[in-house]
Write a protein that holds these residues in place. Structure first.
Motif, PDB file in Angstrom:
ATOM      1  N   GLY A 254     -69.620  21.450-139.751  1.00  0.00           N
ATOM      2  CA  GLY A 254     -69.144  22.221-141.649  1.00  0.00           C
ATOM      3  C   GLY A 254     -69.805  20.990-141.984  1.00  0.00           C
ATOM      4  O   GLY A 254     -69.587  20.303-143.465  1.00  0.00           O
ATOM      5  N   TYR A 255     -70.408  20.293-142.100  1.00  0.00           N
ATOM      6  CA  TYR A 255     -71.082  18.483-142.210  1.00  0.00           C
ATOM      7  C   TYR A 255     -72.700  18.181-141.752  1.00  0.00           C
ATOM      8  O   TYR A 255     -73.222  18.905-141.215  1.00  0.00           O
ATOM      9  CB  TYR A 255     -70.660  17.028-142.131  1.00  0.00           C
ATOM     10  N   HIS A 256     -72.855  17.893-143.324  1.00  0.00           N
ATOM     11  CA  HIS A 256     -74.966  17.986-143.469  1.00  0.00           C
ATOM     12  C   HIS A 256     -75.952  16.318-143.279  1.00  0.00           C
ATOM     13  O   HIS A 256     -74.896  15.366-143.539  1.00  0.00           O
ATOM     14  CB  HIS A 256     -75.917  18.391-144.514  1.00  0.00           C
ATOM     15  N   GLY A 257     -76.016  16.990-141.861  1.00  0.00           N
ATOM     16  CA  GLY A 257     -76.647  14.994-141.546  1.00  0.00           C
ATOM     17  C   GLY A 257     -78.026  15.483-141.885  1.00  0.00           C
ATOM     18  O   GLY A 257     -78.724  15.778-141.677  1.00  0.00           O
ATOM     19  N   ASP A 258     -79.110  14.650-142.903  1.00  0.00           N
ATOM     20  CA  ASP A 258     -80.191  14.435-143.648  1.00  0.00           C
ATOM     21  C   ASP A 258     -80.599  13.293-143.441  1.00  0.00           C
ATOM     22  O   ASP A 258     -80.860  12.245-143.501  1.00  0.00           O
ATOM     23  CB  ASP A 258     -80.061  15.188-144.854  1.00  0.00           C
ATOM     24  N   THR A 259     -82.344  13.342-142.411  1.00  0.00           N
ATOM     25  CA  THR A 259     -83.775  12.199-142.665  1.00  0.00           C
ATOM     26  C   THR A 259     -84.253  12.671-142.368  1.00  0.00           C
ATOM     27  O   THR A 259     -85.097  13.185-141.180  1.00  0.00           O
ATOM     28  CB  THR A 259     -82.482  11.580-141.197  1.00  0.00           C
ATOM     29  N   SER A 260     -85.554  11.325-142.383  1.00  0.00           N
ATOM     30  CA  SER A 260     -86.958  11.830-142.372  1.00  0.00           C
ATOM     31  C   SER A 260     -87.575  10.660-142.217  1.00  0.00           C
ATOM     32  O   SER A 260     -86.608   9.886-142.248  1.00  0.00           O
ATOM     33  CB  SER A 260     -87.569  12.559-143.259  1.00  0.00           C
ATOM     34  N   LYS A 261     -88.535  10.733-141.231  1.00  0.00           N
ATOM     35  CA  LYS A 261     -89.034   9.708-140.831  1.00  0.00           C
ATOM     36  C   LYS A 261     -90.822  10.027-141.276  1.00  0.00           C
ATOM     37  O   LYS A 261     -90.968  11.381-140.859  1.00  0.00           O
ATOM     38  CB  LYS A 261     -89.337   9.293-139.552  1.00  0.00           C
ATOM     39  N   VAL A 381     -96.322   9.598-148.653  1.00  0.00           N
ATOM     40  CA  VAL A 381     -95.689   9.328-147.223  1.00  0.00           C
ATOM     41  C   VAL A 381     -93.929   9.407-147.545  1.00  0.00           C
ATOM     42  O   VAL A 381     -93.620   8.744-148.811  1.00  0.00           O
ATOM     43  CB  VAL A 381     -95.391   8.029-147.276  1.00  0.00           C
ATOM     44  N   GLN A 382     -93.277  10.272-146.719  1.00  0.00           N
ATOM     45  CA  GLN A 382     -91.874   9.740-147.348  1.00  0.00           C
ATOM     46  C   GLN A 382     -90.752   8.970-145.892  1.00  0.00           C
ATOM     47  O   GLN A 382     -91.321   9.872-144.853  1.00  0.00           O
ATOM     48  CB  GLN A 382     -91.490  10.808-147.965  1.00  0.00           C
ATOM     49  N   PHE A 383     -89.740   8.718-146.824  1.00  0.00           N
ATOM     50  CA  PHE A 383     -89.126   8.523-145.422  1.00  0.00           C
ATOM     51  C   PHE A 383     -87.724   8.676-145.731  1.00  0.00           C
ATOM     52  O   PHE A 383     -87.859   8.300-147.409  1.00  0.00           O
ATOM     53  CB  PHE A 383     -88.560   6.878-144.306  1.00  0.00           C
ATOM     54  N   GLU A 384     -86.596   8.653-144.937  1.00  0.00           N
ATOM     55  CA  GLU A 384     -85.108   9.485-145.843  1.00  0.00           C
ATOM     56  C   GLU A 384     -84.172   9.134-144.892  1.00  0.00           C
ATOM     57  O   GLU A 384     -83.933   8.852-143.418  1.00  0.00           O
ATOM     58  CB  GLU A 384     -85.553  10.728-146.130  1.00  0.00           C
ATOM     59  N   HIS A 385     -82.873   8.192-145.437  1.00  0.00           N
ATOM     60  CA  HIS A 385     -82.036   7.805-144.934  1.00  0.00           C
ATOM     61  C   HIS A 385     -80.950   8.589-145.144  1.00  0.00           C
ATOM     62  O   HIS A 385     -80.702   8.914-146.288  1.00  0.00           O
ATOM     63  CB  HIS A 385     -81.298   6.968-144.136  1.00  0.00           C
ATOM     64  N   THR A 386     -79.541   8.887-144.447  1.00  0.00           N
ATOM     65  CA  THR A 386     -78.044   9.510-145.616  1.00  0.00           C
ATOM     66  C   THR A 386     -77.390   8.618-144.875  1.00  0.00           C
ATOM     67  O   THR A 386     -77.201   7.751-144.003  1.00  0.00           O
ATOM     68  CB  THR A 386     -77.552  10.678-144.750  1.00  0.00           C
ATOM     69  N   ILE A 387     -77.009   7.533-146.419  1.00  0.00           N
ATOM     70  CA  ILE A 387     -76.310   6.671-146.290  1.00  0.00           C
ATOM     71  C   ILE A 387     -74.788   6.362-146.744  1.00  0.00           C
ATOM     72  O   ILE A 387     -74.235   8.180-147.616  1.00  0.00           O
ATOM     73  CB  ILE A 387     -77.234   4.931-147.231  1.00  0.00           C
ATOM     74  N   LEU A 388     -74.058   5.830-146.027  1.00  0.00           N
ATOM     75  CA  LEU A 388     -71.817   5.652-146.698  1.00  0.00           C
ATOM     76  C   LEU A 388     -71.960   4.625-147.061  1.00  0.00           C
ATOM     77  O   LEU A 388     -72.553   3.471-146.698  1.00  0.00           O
ATOM     78  CB  LEU A 388     -71.413   5.546-144.971  1.00  0.00           C
ATOM     79  N   ILE A 389     -71.045   4.854-148.595  1.00  0.00           N
ATOM     80  CA  ILE A 389     -71.268   3.489-149.501  1.00  0.00           C
ATOM     81  C   ILE A 389     -69.679   3.172-149.250  1.00  0.00           C
ATOM     82  O   ILE A 389     -68.611   3.329-148.647  1.00  0.00           O
ATOM     83  CB  ILE A 389     -71.417   4.071-150.777  1.00  0.00           C
ATOM     84  N   THR A 390     -69.871   1.273-148.720  1.00  0.00           N
ATOM     85  CA  THR A 390     -68.777   0.390-148.521  1.00  0.00           C
ATOM     86  C   THR A 390     -68.340  -0.325-149.550  1.00  0.00           C
ATOM     87  O   THR A 390     -69.097  -0.828-150.047  1.00  0.00           O
ATOM     88  CB  THR A 390     -68.894   0.052-147.241  1.00  0.00           C
ATOM     89  N   ARG A 391     -67.463  -1.378-149.202  1.00  0.00           N
ATOM     90  CA  ARG A 391     -66.299  -1.907-149.688  1.00  0.00           C
ATOM     91  C   ARG A 391     -68.294  -3.126-150.532  1.00  0.00           C
ATOM     92  O   ARG A 391     -68.062  -3.560-151.401  1.00  0.00           O
ATOM     93  CB  ARG A 391     -65.553  -2.381-149.419  1.00  0.00           C
ATOM     94  N   THR A 392     -68.199  -3.322-148.877  1.00  0.00           N
ATOM     95  CA  THR A 392     -69.342  -4.053-149.316  1.00  0.00           C
ATOM     96  C   THR A 392     -70.903  -4.180-149.025  1.00  0.00           C
ATOM     97  O   THR A 392     -71.712  -4.852-149.314  1.00  0.00           O
ATOM     98  CB  THR A 392     -69.010  -5.653-148.017  1.00  0.00           C
TER      99      THR A 392
END
Ligand SMILES: *[C@@H]1O[C@H](CO)[C@@H](O)[C@H](O)[C@H]1NC(C)=O
Length: 400
Positions: A254-261, A381-392
């Motif tokens: 049920g969750y998407h993870g998205d990345t490219s290099k 040229v493209q690069f991609e990450h999925t990130i998670l925001i944390t407190r810091t």
């Protein structure tokens, strides 16, 4: 997989903004140049008198700070002012020497950055039929229509259980991407890469998110050379010296993870390698400003600053996006300079995926409605990450 910006944010105010900032920068150098120019004119006409005049002035440096140097003219200077003038020459010369050194270095870099074997224009190959996905694999909801889904307005902010699922999807996407990269070599077709990616994803019990998204016919995007993004895998064989971005998104539990290099195929020219390196650095810099409470516009600022150092341009048409249970949602992440309001929130997940070119950011899309190329035929040229925001800060989820 990026979102194309059709209606979301118009670019004119942003262009005005960047025009203004470059205007101020050139104004600054203009001022410096004029200072040097008029000051050296003056020095040339009075250098013989400088030695004895120097002793006359001792307290003139403060006038330097208050008087606007741009408007002095040698004929109106008194002897006292002329000495501060002399100091000004020294400072201005130092500054202009620095500016000159920077300019020469920049020009040399740009020349070496731009000289490379021009790649033959990308041609469409044959696209094979859609690959089947076993029934037991849960499908995302957008498969019912071949129309491009509307961008979901909801930001995706997860609780701890959601974060665990996001981590799993993103880690799988990263593993698939790494594997896909090992397949890149001359003579391999992008269709073969698609097949391998498709197989690995369904074996992991996941669905290849691009397959059927808005009618996209394949399981992964493969964007070669001047293709900015959304290239459709086909029968074209990779050539020695090509570059290829592989963009993997998986839908797991049920969750998407998205990345490219962007990967190198065989021997790639140095200027292209540099564009690749700088684009990856831009992604890293964009991620580095992310944390709970940070404003989204910082991302575009950092990325643009880094790209501009090398004379590269940041594509505005394609943007990052919220990702999670929905493939594409708010927030839209602009990679170029912008004044878009909004701040990041702990627990939020989104992609950052800058595309850089060596020149124009104009693009053309093929009649397949996906494949988008640079209008000038230069590499992208493209690069991609999925990130998670944390407190810091931000955690890069698409790592393995
Ligand atoms: C591309 O989009 C146009 C306009 O929406 C549509 O008429 C055409 O059929 C589309 N082409 C393909 C290959 O889907």
């Amino acid at each position: 997989m990026s979102v194309a910006q059709f209606h979301h944010f118009q670019t004119p105010p942003l262009s005005v903004f960047s025009l203004l900032s470059s205007f101020y920068l050139s104004l600054f150098f203009c001022v410096i140049r004029r200072m040097v120019f008029s000051a050296s004119l003056y020095q040339a006409s009075t250098s013989s008198s400088f030695l004895h005049e120097r002793s006359l002035s001792s307290s003139s440096s403060s006038t330097l700070l208050t008087a606007p140097p741009l408007f002095f003219s040698p004929s109106t200077l008194s002897g006292k002012q002329s000495c501060s003038q002399n100091k000004l020459v020294v400072h201005a010369k130092r500054l202009s020497g620095l500016e000159e050194a920077m300019r020469i270095r920049r020009e040399r870099e740009l020349r070496s950055t731009r000289k490379f074997r021009r790649r033959p224009p990308l041609r469409r190959g044959r696209v094979s039929p859609r690959l089947p996905v076993p029934d037991h694999i849960p499908k995302p909801p957008y498969l019912s229509s071949s129309l491009l889904p509307e961008l979901s307005p909801e930001h995706q902010i997860h609780d701890s259980e959601g974060i665990i699922k996001m981590r799993a999807a993103c880690e799988l996407a990263a593993r698939v991407l790494n594997y896909a990269g090992t397949l890149v070599r001359p003579s391999v077709t992008t269709n073969e890469i698609d097949k391998a990616v498709h197989q690995m994803i369904i074996e992991a019990g996941a669905y290849p998110s691009p397959l059927g998204y808005g009618g996209f016919p394949k399981s992964v995007c493969t964007s070669v050379n001047e293709c900015m993004c959304h290239g459709i895998p086909d029968s074209r064989q990779l050539q020695d010296g090509d570059i290829i971005n592989i963009d993997v998104t998986v839908y797991l539990n049920g969750y998407h993870g998205d990345t490219s290099k962007t990967f190198l195929c065989g021997n790639v020219d140095d200027p292209l390698k540099r564009l690749i390196k700088v684009t990856e650095e831009c992604l890293e810099r964009g991620i580095a400003v992310c944390k709970d409470g940070a404003s989204f516009k910082k991302i575009g600022k950092r990325i643009s600053e880094h790209a501009e150092k090398y004379g590269y341009s940041v594509v505005e048409r394609f943007v990052g996006h919220g990702v999670g249970t929905v493939f594409h949602s708010e927030p839209i992440i602009l990679h170029h300079r912008n004044e878009k309001p909004g701040c990041m929130v702990e627990g939020q997940t989104f992609t950052i995926e800058p595309i850089l070119t060596m020149g124009s950011i104009e693009c053309v899309t093929w009649p397949d409605n996906w494949t988008t190329l640079t209008a000038d035929g230069g590499p992208a040229v493209q690069f991609e990450h999925t990130i998670l925001i944390t407190r810091t800060g931000a955690e890069i989820l698409t790592l393995c």
